[in-house]
Design an enzyme around this catalytic site. Structure first.
Site, short mmCIF file in Angstrom:
data_model
loop_
_atom_site.label_atom_id
_atom_site.label_comp_id
_atom_site.label_asym_id
_atom_site.label_seq_id
_atom_site.Cartn_x
_atom_site.Cartn_y
_atom_site.Cartn_z
N SER A 236 1.11 -0.96 -0.11
CA SER A 236 -0.06 -0.20 0.01
C SER A 236 0.68 1.34 0.18
O SER A 236 2.19 1.24 -0.20
CB SER A 236 -1.05 0.01 1.30
OG SER A 236 -0.09 -0.13 2.78
N LYS A 237 -0.10 2.45 -0.11
CA LYS A 237 0.85 3.66 -0.14
C LYS A 237 1.97 3.93 1.50
O LYS A 237 2.78 4.38 0.99
CB LYS A 237 0.00 5.17 -0.15
CG LYS A 237 -1.04 4.79 -1.25
CD LYS A 237 -1.09 6.15 -1.89
CE LYS A 237 -1.71 6.42 -3.46
NZ LYS A 237 -1.99 4.90 -4.04
N ARG A 238 1.87 3.39 2.20
CA ARG A 238 2.34 3.85 3.49
C ARG A 238 4.16 2.65 3.28
O ARG A 238 5.46 3.69 3.74
CB ARG A 238 2.04 2.29 4.63
CG ARG A 238 0.89 3.15 5.56
CD ARG A 238 0.53 1.77 6.51
NE ARG A 238 0.97 0.64 6.16
CZ ARG A 238 -0.53 -0.30 5.94
NH1 ARG A 238 -1.61 0.40 5.14
NH2 ARG A 238 0.11 -2.33 5.58
N ASP A 239 3.90 1.95 2.85
CA ASP A 239 4.83 1.38 1.77
C ASP A 239 5.66 2.22 0.98
O ASP A 239 7.41 2.27 0.90
CB ASP A 239 5.29 -0.29 1.41
CG ASP A 239 4.51 -1.61 2.52
OD1 ASP A 239 4.79 -1.16 3.17
OD2 ASP A 239 3.07 -1.53 1.64
N THR A 242 2.76 2.79 -5.52
CA THR A 242 1.75 1.66 -5.70
C THR A 242 1.51 1.85 -7.37
O THR A 242 0.99 0.38 -7.72
CB THR A 242 0.61 1.62 -4.98
OG1 THR A 242 0.04 2.61 -5.39
CG2 THR A 242 1.07 1.12 -3.26
#
Ligand code: GLU
Length: 461
Positions: A236-239, A242
């Site tokens: 996800s955008k957290r990582d 994307t």
């Protein structure tokens, strides 16, 4: 002949996980001298947009994953789905259901409170209701037995029919549901092989029941493990980014992105670099590991660096140009731009970062790396000393410059960074540059001296 398809829902830009699904479908079709198709699953009219569809199709083309026929759009094929639904009704394989949303809601709540999986209880199954306002069409799913299919990645899959309820095929406004459209299209498009994300695994037995009701031949399946972030949850955008666009904007090459995605959860000996043609030769979807694959940006950077390194200088420059423009660099403003690019092309792993590294060679030094100044430049005496030595040189080339620097270094008893870094910072603002003689030779003598002066002035203030 095998026919595969990539069936994106245009509810967002092309996702990196979607690229992987499209890639594996493409490879499988090409390996089997078959066809790769694209189907736009835009039945969710509220969330689907034409802009997203365009983004997905444009990016697939950019990646070289070209379909073998024009893409089809589900929103334009309603008639086919209604015809299939009618056939199911006529053959008594489905039924109309008049249960209200309130009844279904309270049924769900009761089931959940008992720890049961929510499922329709079949109240209308044997009522032989006619079609009518507010009524949905449901599939009569067999109540006993099991669905078995072979998955190319996961092996034999078995689902108990008792676990599946009577799926809705037409909503109360008579529009077809995702499952019906998906199954009808796979049949109508002559698809033989469905390669998609593991998140669709539980849909497969339901869709097989629809196929059976319609008398369609069965399909081959491969459910791919999801692309995960470092926390082992879906990427996800957290990582990290994307969306494919973001990777392209950063200067990752399409070929490197495909290489990295193919290597997620698949390997062939210790080979790391694969172009699309190598994948068509070597990749086997059957060899993809079942566990989720963790997305590794460090690996992508390395692969991108490897793909960039394989370009001839002129090819490299063609790829670099758009990033130079975006970073206010006019390559042609310097006659020796080919030399500058050749010297700097491996300074970073992505085209945008390389363009940023090139900025001071084509523009004034905008700012100095203060940390590097603190570390390497105690006072201006060495800079003044070197400036005088450079002024005295009668020729200006890498060899002469290196010889002069080596002499100063040994006379003053300095380490290489002690002598090189102050000049690097003066010329480029940072310590990121090729060997010092080469760096100096990329500027004219006047420019080099001016830049050293500018740093001396800056430090004096
Ligand atoms: N439209 C679905 C999705 O975007 C894909 C369905 C399929 O591949 O069967 O997830």
């Amino acid at each position: 002949m095998k026919v595969t398809r990539f069936a994106p829902s245009p509810t967002g830009t092309l996702h990196i996980g979607g690229v992987r699904t499209a890639l594996f479908n493409y490879i499988y079709a090409k390996q089997n001298k078959g066809k790769f198709l694209i189907r736009v699953e835009d039945t969710d009219r509220e969330r689907s947009t034409l802009a997203y569809e365009e983004n997905i199709l444009k990016n697939l083309a950019l990646l070289g994953l070209t379909p073998d026929a024009s893409p089809v759009r589900q929103s334009e094929r309603t008639e086919l789905y209604l015809k299939a639904a009618n056939k199911i009704v006529e053959e008594g394989k489905g039924y109309y259901c008049e249960c209200s949303p309130e009844r279904l809601q309270s049924l769900r709540e009761k089931q959940q409170s008992k720890g049961l999986k929510p499922a329709y209880d079949g109240k209308c199954r044997d009522l032989s209701l006619e079609a009518g306002t507010g009524r949905v069409l449901r599939l009569k799913t067999p109540e006993e037995g099991e669905v078995i299919f072979h998955d190319l990645v996961r092996g034999e899959m078995v689902f108990q029919n008792s676990e599946l309820d009577d799926l809705i095929l037409l909503r109360s406004d008579q529009t077809p549901t995702y499952h019906l459209c998906n199954v009808v299209d796979d049949f109508e498009q002559g698809v033989t092989t469905v390669i998609r994300g593991e998140d669709h695994l539980s849909n497969t037995p339901r869709q097989i029941h629809i196929q059976n009701a319609l008398g369609y031949t069965s399909l081959e399946y491969a459910h791919l493990p999801l692309v995960l972030g470092k926390d082992k949850k879906r990427l996800s955008k957290r990582d990290s980014a994307t969306s494919l666009d973001e990777y392209i904007d950063l200067g990752y090459l399409p070929s490197a992105i495909l290489n990295m995605l193919a290597r997620l959860g698949w390997s062939k000996g210790d080979q790391e670099i694969f172009y699309l043609e190598d994948l068509i030769k070597n990749f086997r979807v059957q060899e993809v590991q079942k566990a989720g694959a963790i997305f590794d940006l460090t690996k992508l950077n390395w692969i991108n660096g490897q793909h960039l390194a394989r370009f001839e200088t002129s090819e490299f420059i063609n790829h670099l140009k758009p990033y130079c423009i975006a970073n206010n660099i006019d390559l042609e403003s310097r006659a020796n731009f080919m030399d500058i690019v050749s010297a700097m092309r491996s300074s970073s792993d992505t085209l945008d970062a390389i363009a940023k590294d090139l900025h001071p060679y084509f523009n004034e030094v905008a700012s100095y790396d203060e940390k590097a100044l603190d570390k390497f430049v105690k006072d201006t005496s060495l800079l003044n000393n070197l400036k005088n030595k450079l002024e005295d040189l009668s020729s200006w080339n890498e060899e002469v410059l290196d010889a002069m620097l080596a002499e100063v270094q040994s006379t003053l008893g300095l380490s290489t960074p002690q002598i090189n870094q102050p000049i690097r910072i003066a010329l480029t603002g940072s310590t990121k540059s090729p060997s010092l003689g080469l760096t100096l030779s990329l500027f004219t003598k006047e420019e080099a001296l001016e830049r050293i002066d500018a740093l001396i002035n800056y430090l004096d203030q």
